[in-house]
Design an enzyme around this catalytic site. Structure first.
Site, PDB file in Angstrom:
ATOM      1  N   TYR A 128       0.768  -1.236   0.000  1.00 42.34           N
ATOM      2  CA  TYR A 128       0.000   0.000   0.000  1.00 42.34           C
ATOM      3  C   TYR A 128       0.808   1.301   0.000  1.00 42.34           C
ATOM      4  CZ  TYR A 128      -3.657  -3.337   1.341  1.00 42.34           C
ATOM      5  OH  TYR A 128      -4.513  -4.399   1.386  1.00 42.34           O
TER       6      TYR A 128
ATOM      7  N   HIS B 167      20.019  -3.631  24.619  1.00 47.43           N
ATOM      8  CA  HIS B 167      19.782  -2.179  24.603  1.00 47.43           C
ATOM      9  C   HIS B 167      20.123  -1.663  23.206  1.00 47.43           C
ATOM     10  CE1 HIS B 167      19.849   2.052  25.696  1.00 47.43           C
ATOM     11  NE2 HIS B 167      19.409   1.739  26.928  1.00 47.43           N
TER      12      HIS B 167
ATOM     13  N   THR C 238      21.182  10.941  27.172  1.00 44.27           N
ATOM     14  CA  THR C 238      20.456   9.717  27.496  1.00 44.27           C
ATOM     15  C   THR C 238      19.823   9.213  26.213  1.00 44.27           C
ATOM     16  OG1 THR C 238      18.879   8.707  29.039  1.00 44.27           O
ATOM     17  CG2 THR C 238      18.252  10.814  28.070  1.00 44.27           C
ATOM     18  N   SER C 239      19.291   8.001  26.239  1.00 43.93           N
ATOM     19  CA  SER C 239      18.813   7.369  25.001  1.00 43.93           C
ATOM     20  C   SER C 239      17.797   8.221  24.254  1.00 43.93           C
ATOM     21  CB  SER C 239      18.193   6.007  25.316  1.00 43.93           C
ATOM     22  OG  SER C 239      19.155   5.130  25.848  1.00 43.93           O
TER      23      SER C 239
ATOM     24  N   HIS D 176     -30.781  11.184   4.514  1.00 41.39           N
ATOM     25  CA  HIS D 176     -31.133   9.863   5.058  1.00 41.39           C
ATOM     26  C   HIS D 176     -31.032   8.771   3.988  1.00 41.39           C
ATOM     27  CE1 HIS D 176     -32.758  12.251   8.392  1.00 41.39           C
ATOM     28  NE2 HIS D 176     -33.345  12.983   7.444  1.00 41.39           N
TER      29      HIS D 176
ATOM     30  N   SER E 213     -14.114  -9.633 -10.129  1.00 42.67           N
ATOM     31  CA  SER E 213     -14.513 -10.766  -9.296  1.00 42.67           C
ATOM     32  C   SER E 213     -13.984 -12.046  -9.920  1.00 42.67           C
ATOM     33  CB  SER E 213     -16.042 -10.838  -9.179  1.00 42.67           C
ATOM     34  OG  SER E 213     -16.453 -12.065  -8.638  1.00 42.67           O
TER      35      SER E 213
ATOM     36  N   ARG F 210     -10.891   0.105  -0.342  1.00 33.68           N
ATOM     37  CA  ARG F 210      -9.598   0.076   0.342  1.00 33.68           C
ATOM     38  C   ARG F 210      -9.406   1.339   1.170  1.00 33.68           C
ATOM     39  NH1 ARG F 210      -4.338  -1.063  -3.169  1.00 33.68           N
ATOM     40  NH2 ARG F 210      -5.373  -3.087  -3.337  1.00 33.68           N
TER      41      ARG F 210
ATOM     42  N   SER G 100       7.042   2.463  24.498  1.00 38.96           N
ATOM     43  CA  SER G 100       8.026   2.305  23.433  1.00 38.96           C
ATOM     44  C   SER G 100       7.560   1.355  22.334  1.00 38.96           C
ATOM     45  CB  SER G 100       9.350   1.812  24.017  1.00 38.96           C
ATOM     46  OG  SER G 100      10.307   1.646  22.998  1.00 38.96           O
TER      47      SER G 100
ATOM     48  N   ARG H  26       6.379   2.346  18.419  1.00 38.37           N
ATOM     49  CA  ARG H  26       7.092   1.805  17.255  1.00 38.37           C
ATOM     50  C   ARG H  26       6.109   1.297  16.198  1.00 38.37           C
ATOM     51  NH1 ARG H  26      12.778  -0.201  18.268  1.00 38.37           N
ATOM     52  NH2 ARG H  26      13.318   0.447  20.386  1.00 38.37           N
TER      53      ARG H  26
END
Length: 476
Positions: A13, A78, A103-104, A151, A281, A295, A326, A330
Site C-alpha cells: 500500500y 539495549h 540519554t537514550s 437519510h 470478481s 480500500r 516504546s 514503534r
C-alpha cells in the site's frame, strides 16, 4: 529460507517515499546525525571534543553495519547502546565521546520528531494533490444537476460539483489542522535522564548559558527554532496524540468521500477508475467493484482505531518516563503514517479518474422530479389564491397513490397527470414544463461551488505550488 511476515502497508500500500522515511536507514542515520550535532556543539562550546572527532563521526553516518548492531544488542539488550558500539567501530577515534552527557531519548525522541515532521510535510503534499484533483472535478461538474439525498432517500437536487465541494471542504479543514500541528512542533534537545540537564551542569561547570546554547545549536541544525521549555526524559506525548488525530481526521474525510462514491457507483451514477485488464470478481466476470474506495474505507478504519493508542500513551507516562509506550509507539506512529499515505494516494487516483454518467443521473432525476416539483407547484397555486394547507393534503394523497403505483405495480406514478387534471392547481402543460426545468431545483449550488473554489481553495493551493505531490502510482 522460508519467507517471514511483512506488513501489507509495506508490501502493498504505502509509497516509496513514506517507506523510506520509516526505514532503518532513515532512523538510525538520523541517530548518527544527532550524535554528530551533539559532538559539534560540545566542541564549539569548549568541552573535550576535538574537531577531528566531529569530522570522523560525520564521515561515518552511513553505511551502518546492522549485523554488528544486532550481535551487540543480543548481548546487551539495549538498542541505543548497540548502535553506539557499532558507531564506535566505524569511527574508533571518536568512540569515547559518542553520546557524551546524553540519554537514550536524545537520539530516539529527537529522531522521531525529525521523522514525524518530514512525514507530515509529505502528507501535506499528498493532501494538496488530492485536493487539486478534487478542485478540477468540482469545477468541471459545478452546474451538472444531480439527485441529492438526505437519510439516503431522494431529496431536492444538488450538483455533482457542489457534492464534491463538501468532500473538498473536509479536506481543507484537515489541511488547516495538519499545518497547525506542524507549527506546534518543538525539538526535545539534549536534556538528560530526567529533563534536568544535570549531566551538562557538571560538564559545563554550572554554565547554564552554554547548556542553552548547545540545545539551540543542535535544534537549529535540524531546522527547529525552539525546544520544549520543560520536559521529563521524553518530549510530551501529547504531540503523538495530536499527530495521530490529524491522520485520523484525514481518514475520516477520505472515508466519507469514498463511501459516497461507493453508494453512487451502486446506482451507476459515477464510477471509480477501472483499468482495461482489471478483474472485478473471480466468480462474476461482469463485476466492477469499487475496490479502491473500499480500500480507502478499510485503511481509514484502521487509522481511526490506531489513533486511540496515543491518548492512552499520553495519559500513562508515569512521572518522568516509562517504557511501556516504546513498543506501542514503534507500531502506531509509523503504521498510521503509512496507512494515511496509502489513503491519500488512492484519493488522488480515484478523483482523477472518476467517471460520471449523465444519462443515468438524468434517469434518476426523471423518476424523482415529479415528487420534487410538488413544492414549486404548491407555491404557484398559492400565489394564484388557493389555500396552502388544503392543497398540501391533496398533494400528499396524490403522492401516496403515485408511490404505491410505482412500488406495488412497477408503473409510472402519473403524479403530474393527476395534478395537471386538478383545476385547483391552475396548471397548463406549458406551465408544468416550465416548473420542471431542473435548473430551478439546484438553487445556488453552481455559484456556491465556484465561489468556494475561488475564495477558499485555490488561494491555499496556489500559495505554495511546489508543495503539491506529483502523481503516485497506486500499488496493487
Amino acid at each position: 529460507m522460508k519467507p517471514t511476515y511483512e506488513s501489507p502497508l509495506a508490501s502493498r500500500y504505502a509509497s516509496k517515499t513514506m517507506l523510506h522515511l520509516f526505514s532503518p536507514d532513515m532512523r538510525y542515520e538520523t541517530w548518527r546525525r544527532l550524535w554528530v550535532a551533539l559532538a559539534r556543539a560540545e566542541h564549539t562550546l569548549g568541552l573535550p571534543v576535538t574537531q577531528q572527532q566531529v569530522d570522523e563521526l560525520a564521515a561515518h553516518v552511513s553505511p551502518i553495519d546492522y549485523d554488528a548492531v544486532a550481535k551487540r544488542e543480543k548481548e546487551v539488550r539495549h538498542d541505543v547502546m548497540a548502535h553506539i558500539y557499532a558507531y564506535g567501530l566505524d569511527a574508533p577515534g571518536a568512540k569515547g565521546i559518542i553520546h557524551l552527557g546524553a540519554t537514550s531519548c536524545y537520539v530516539t525522541d529527537n529522531a522521531d520528531l525529525i521523522i514525524y515532521r518530514e512525514a507530515l510535510r509529505y502528507l501535506e503534499k499528498e493532501l494538496k494533490a488530492a485536493m487539486r484533483n478534487l478542485c478540477d472535478f468540482a469545477d468541471r461538474y459545478a452546474a451538472m444537476p444531480a439527485l441529492a439525498y438526505t437519510h439516503y432517500q431522494p431529496a431536492q437536487l444538488t450538483t455533482i460539483g457542489k457534492r464534491a465541494s463538501l468532500w473538498l471542504q473536509d479536506l481543507l479543514l484537515d489541511l488547516e489542522e495538519l499545518q497547525d500541528t506542524l507549527r506546534a512542533f518543538r525539538f526535545l534537545g539534549c536534556r538528560g535522564t530526567t529533563g534536568t540537564e544535570a549531566s551538562f551542569v557538571e560538564l559545563f561547570d554550572g554554565n547554564t548559558a552554554k547548556i542553552d546554547e548547545m540545545n539551540r545549536q543542535i535544534a537549529a541544525e535540524f531546522g527547529f527554532d525552539r525546544c520544549y521549555p520543560v520536559c521529563g526524559q521524553t518530549y510530551p506525548r501529547k504531540l503523538d496524540s495530536r499527530i495521530l488525530n490529524v491522520l485520523s481526521s484525514i481518514c475520516q474525510s477520505a472515508c466519507r468521500m469514498a463511501t459516497d462514491i461507493r453508494l453512487l457507483q451502486h446506482d451507476r451514477q459515477v464510477e471509480e477508475p477501472f483499468e482495461d485488464k482489471q478483474i472485478g470478481s473471480s466468480a462474476m466476470p461482469y463485476k466492477r467493484n469499487p475496490m479502491r474506495c473500499e480500500r480507502i474505507c478499510s485503511l481509514a478504519r484502521y487509522v481511526i482505531a490506531d489513533a486511540q493508542n496515543a491518548p492512552m500513551t499520553a495519559m500513562t507516562q508515569w512521572l518522568e518516563r516509562t517504557l511501556d509506550d516504546s513498543a506501542n509507539r514503534r507500531l502506531t506512529l509509523p503504521e498510521g503514517f503509512l496507512a494515511c499515505d496509502a489513503i491519500l494516494t488512492l484519493c488522488a487516483n480515484v478523483v482523477r479518474g472518476c467517471k460520471v454518467y449523465p444519462r443515468v443521473m438524468e434517469k434518476h432525476l426523471r423518476e424523482e422530479l415529479p415528487f420534487l416539483a410538488t413544492e414549486n407547484i404548491l407555491m404557484r397555486a398559492v400565489s394564484l389564491g388557493e389555500d396552502r394547507q388544503k392543497l398540501h393534503e391533496v398533494i400528499r394523497q396524490y403522492s401516496v397513490r403515485a408511490a404505491e403505483s410505482v412500488k406495488l405495480r412497477g408503473e409510472d406514478g402519473h403524479l403530474l397527470d393527476m395534478l395537471l387534471a386538478d383545476e385547483r392547481f391552475h396548471l397548463t402543460p406549458e406551465a408544468l414544463e416550465e416548473l420542471l426545468d431542473v435548473r430551478q431545483f439546484v438553487g445556488l449550488a453552481p455559484e456556491q461551488t465556484r465561489a468556494f473554489l475561488k475564495t477558499h481553495v485555490y488561494p491555499v493551493l496556489e500559495a505554495r505550488r511546489g508543495d503539491i505531490a506529483g502523481s503516485v502510482p497506486v500499488r496493487v
